[in-house]
Structures are given as C-alpha cells and as structure tokens.
Design an enzyme around this catalytic site. Structure first.
Site, short mmCIF file in Angstrom:
data_model
loop_
_atom_site.label_atom_id
_atom_site.label_comp_id
_atom_site.label_asym_id
_atom_site.label_seq_id
_atom_site.Cartn_x
_atom_site.Cartn_y
_atom_site.Cartn_z
N SER A 6 30.96 30.20 24.43
CA SER A 6 32.39 30.24 24.13
C SER A 6 32.71 31.61 23.54
O SER A 6 31.82 32.44 23.36
CB SER A 6 32.74 29.15 23.12
OG SER A 6 32.22 29.52 21.86
N LYS A 7 33.98 31.79 23.23
CA LYS A 7 34.43 33.10 22.73
C LYS A 7 33.63 33.56 21.50
O LYS A 7 33.48 34.75 21.26
CB LYS A 7 35.92 33.03 22.38
CG LYS A 7 36.77 32.93 23.63
CD LYS A 7 38.15 33.54 23.41
CE LYS A 7 38.95 33.51 24.68
NZ LYS A 7 39.91 32.42 24.74
N ARG A 8 33.15 32.57 20.75
CA ARG A 8 32.33 32.89 19.57
C ARG A 8 31.14 33.79 19.92
O ARG A 8 30.65 34.54 19.11
CB ARG A 8 31.74 31.58 19.02
CG ARG A 8 32.39 31.06 17.81
CD ARG A 8 31.81 29.74 17.36
NE ARG A 8 31.25 28.88 18.37
CZ ARG A 8 29.96 28.64 18.51
NH1 ARG A 8 29.09 29.21 17.71
NH2 ARG A 8 29.53 27.81 19.45
N HIS A 9 30.65 33.63 21.15
CA HIS A 9 29.46 34.38 21.56
C HIS A 9 29.80 35.77 22.09
O HIS A 9 28.92 36.47 22.57
CB HIS A 9 28.70 33.61 22.64
CG HIS A 9 28.18 32.29 22.16
ND1 HIS A 9 28.81 31.11 22.43
CD2 HIS A 9 27.11 31.99 21.40
CE1 HIS A 9 28.13 30.12 21.87
NE2 HIS A 9 27.10 30.62 21.24
N GLY A 10 31.05 36.17 22.03
CA GLY A 10 31.43 37.50 22.54
C GLY A 10 32.30 37.35 23.78
O GLY A 10 32.93 36.32 23.97
#
Ligand code: GLU
Length: 477
Positions: A251-255
């Site tokens: 998800s966006k959390r991972h970049g």
C-alpha cells in the site's frame, strides 16, 4: 478455442503496480496464445470512479507498452467496455434469473438486514440472509412494488459445495454454506461486482481470468452465477499478492505504488515490466534481465504460489541494467533531457558524449544519476576526505603538480582542448621514471592534483574527457 483475456481495473485512482502486473500477465498470455486482450473499465462504484482516472490508467498502460486489442478507447465487437454503459445488459440477464426463479426481488431494508445479522451473530449462526423475501408470491411482489417499496435483486445461492482448478492455487473447494443469498443488483439498478463481472466475462467470451489472489473468495459467488446462466466458467489463475517488506499487502505506506509516480521519476517501462514480471512468474531459462516482449511463450504454469515482496532496491538495479542496454544515442538524448539548461555536457561534441556516457552508465541506475558523475569532468570541488588531505601533505605532490602544470600549459599553447590517453600515460611514466615517485604517492598524487579527489574511476579514462581549462584550473588549486 480462441483465447480471450481481460484486465478489468476500477477507475478509482491511478494505475497500481499490482494492476500493471496483472495487465502484463494478461497481455503476455493473449500474445503467446494468439488471443485477444480486452480492457474493461469496472466503474460501477459511481462515488469513487472518475473518467480522469480511466484516461490516466490507459495512458499509463500505453507508457508501459501493453496495448489492448479491445477496450473503451479502441472499440471492439463486445462493447461497450465500460460497465456504467452496460446497465441494460445487467438488467436483461437479471430478468432472466428472475424469470427462472434463480433470483428474487428483496424488499428488506438496511435496518432490517442489520438487525437480522445481529441476531444471527448473537446466536453464533452464519450471518447469511435469512430468506424473508425468498418465497414471496408474484402477487406479494407486485403489491409491495405498487406500494412504492424499493427492492434489490437477490440471487438464490444453491446449497452445495463448489470446486474448480486454479492454475496457481490448484484444486480449490468451497464447502456448502459459505454464502447465503446475495444481492446482485442494487435498488438503483447498479450491479454488484460479482454479478457484473460474470455477466461481462460470459458476454465477452472471456476464456481465462488472470487476476490477483484477493479475488479468490469471490470465485465462489461467480461460479454460482455461471452455473445459473448455464455458462461454462473461464479458467482461473489467481496470482500471488504483492507485499511489502513487513509482509503486509502493498500500500502507499510502502512508498510509490502507482505506475504514474515511477513514470514521473523517469523509470524505464521495460525495467518496470521486467521487475513486475519476476514478482510472481519465473523465466523458463531463469533469466533475470530481459525484454518482456522477447520472452519465450508465456505459460500459466510458471507462477509462484507465495506472495512476492516488492523490493525497490531490486527494481532500481534492474532499471540500471536496462539503462545500460539502451543504444548510446538514446542514452545521450535521455541524459540531455535531465540536465539543467546550459550544462557544459550539452556543448560537447558527439564523440565526447559517447565516451562519457559509455563510461558513466556503469555507475548509473537512472538518467539523472549522471549529474553528480559529470563533476568528474567539469567540477572543481576540493575533497575533504582524510585520504585527500593526506595526499596533499606529501612532499612529492607539489612536484607532480608543478610538472603537470607545465605539461598542460604546453598542450594549451598547442591549441589542444583535451589531452589523449597516450599523453596521460606519458605523464604518468614521467612522474615514475624521471621524478622517481612510486606507489601510492604516484597514483594518489596524480589523482589529487588532476581531480581534487582521492578516489574515483580510472584516470586514463577521466583525464582525456576533462577539458584542458578544467585541468588547468584544478592544477592551480
Ligand atoms: N475490478 C476488479 C479489480 O479492480 C477486477 C477483478 C477481476 O479481475 O475480476 O480488482
């Protein structure tokens, strides 16, 4: 059988890298089988779907180089290719189910459904629909409709187990009782995903469904619907999930997770596809670096079962490998696009540029990686490293400096703009033979005065690429 596959994104955001991977697998399978690859836009989530995202996703698929044979932008015999334009088809197919009593209008309100669910949960029963409207008579339905009550269309889930063979997951069994009667068309006429996808896949004669593993549980409802329509289900391939280093769904959390962001950062589409392909599929010859358009035929038996960890470092490395494979003139043109206006590189002649990028690319993953590397030829920044300071402290270094200053002055007087590798070798031999400077004092000393650094690439390549004025300036420092 003519293979027909589809990629069916929802236009609720930019193209996700997981979506790009799914699109690529479908594209490659169609290509290998001489089949057709369809792009279908699943825009029934009217609150979240936007035309601008559809356009952006199509643009990104084009940038990646995954053209579809049929779709909303290119047409085809099985259109329309946007679900929002197929509502009449969903209605027609639903009417058939209603007529055959395989589905029924359900008048239960949201509040009633919530209350029923709470009772079921409290009694430790499966929270399935309790069947209130399952057996309404035609007269009862008519009366409720006349009274202005809203209804959804609910499918009668058969009480039996379902099974199928998945190209990745193997034999999958859904035991009886996993789902109750489920809604297929909402009160506003909008179909739910599981229903629309079956109607579309059947109507569009899709033979193989290759999609993300998260859709595996949906296959149960879909198999029920294929059966109700008397249609043969497609062959299914549920591709393993993409996860982050923390093993959570990507998800966006991972970049950066949207293709657009990679495009904006100048990644090479060929490298992205190469990397994404390996996240879930293995090359028959175990190759790591390849052009996906030149693969041996893509088959469905090489998918990996386990989730694939998205690793940006590996992607960057693959980008570097693809960058090094570019024709030199392409590399020069791309590098020139990222250099600031007026950069001295731009004014050099073609032969110089060829030698410079050929040398530089070994240290580059991205086009703009060249910017700091060019300081080697144009900069006059003095290193603060301890090794450099030490080299400058040796008593031999000023001797080298004085000698080279003289040589440069001579070359300049002869009108030279650069020195050659042979000339550089002569200098180095002179320092060794005549000035009797050897070992570290020789190599590091020459490097220190010519580059103002203690370490770096081979001087016999760097020096001939450095303009004489720059060498002259450095030698005066
Ligand atoms: N619209 C669905 C998605 O974006 C497609 C799922 C499918 O391929 O059936 O996940």
């Amino acid at each position: 059988m003519t293979v027909r596959v589809r990629f069916a994104p929802s236009p609720t955001g930019y193209l996700h890298i997981g979506g790009a991977r799914t699109a690529m697998y479908n594209y490659l399978f169609a290509k290998a089988m001489g089949g057709t690859y369809v792009l279908r836009i699943e825009d029934t989530d009217t609150d979240r779907s936007e035309r601008k995202f559809e356009e952006a996703q199509i643009e990104d698929l084009k940038w990646l180089g995954l053209p579809h044979n049929e779709g909303p932008d290119v047409g085809g015999d099985y259109g329309p290719y946007r679900q929002s334009e197929r509502l009449h088809i969903y209605k027609e197919w639903a009417d058939k189910l209603l007529k055959e009593k395989k589905a029924y209008p359900c008048f239960c309100t949201e509040a009633e459904l919530t209350a029923k669910k709470e009772i079921a949960v409290a009694a430790k029963l499966a929270p399935h629909y309790d069947g209130t409207c399952r057996n309404l008579t035609d007269a009862e339905v008519e009366a409720k409709t006349k009274a202005g009550l809203e209804s959804v269309i609910r499918f009668k889930a058969p009480a039996k187990a379902y099974e199928f063979n998945d190209h990745v997951r193997g034999h999958v069994v859904f035991p009886e009782g996993m789902v109750g009667d489920f809604v297929i068309v909402r009160a506003n006429g909008i179909p739910v995903y599981n229903y629309a996808v079956v109607v579309d896949d059947a109507a569009m004669k899709i033979t193989h469904v290759i999609r993300a593993e998260e859709h595996l549980p949906n296959t149960l409802r879909q198999l029920m619907l294929y059966e109700a329509f008397g249609e043969t289900p497609p062959e299914f391939t549920h591709v393993s999930l993409l996860i982050g280093e923390d093993r959570q769904k990507l998800s966006k959390r991972h970049g950066a997770t949207s293709v657009r962001l990679y495009k904006e950062q100048n990644y090479l589409p060929s490298a992205m596809l190469n990397y994404l392909l390996l996240l879930g599929w293995s090359h028959p010859e175990e190759k790591d670096i390849f052009d996906i358009h030149e693969l041996p035929p893509f088959t469905l038996d090489r998918f990996t079962k386990s989730a694939a960890i998205y690793d940006i470092v590996k992607l960057n490395h693959i980008n570097g490998e693809h960058l090094r494979l570019l024709p030199t003139d392409t590399l020069i043109a791309e590098v020139e696009k990222v250099l600031p206006a007026g950069h001295p590189f731009l004014k050099m002649d073609h032969d110089w540029k060829v030698r410079c990028v050929t040398l530089s690319k070994e240290k580059m993953n991205f086009f703009n990686d060249i910017i700091p590397l060019l300081d080697l030829y144009f900069g006059s920044e003095v290193s603060t490293e301890a090794d450099y300071v030490e080299a400058r402290s040796w008593e031999t270094t000023p001797q080298i400096q004085a000698y080279l200053k003289g040589e440069i002055a001579k070359a300049k007087a002869e009108g030279k703009k650069f020195v050659t590798e042979a000339e550089y070798n002569e200098w180095s031999n002179h320092v060794k033979g005549e000035l009797k400077i050897k070992g570290k004092q020789l190599f590091m000393g020459i490097r220190a005065v010519l580059t103002l650094q203690a370490h770096g690439s081979d001087l016999k390549f760097i020096v001939p690429l450095t303009p004489i004025e720059v060498l002259e300036k450095r030698l005066s420092m």
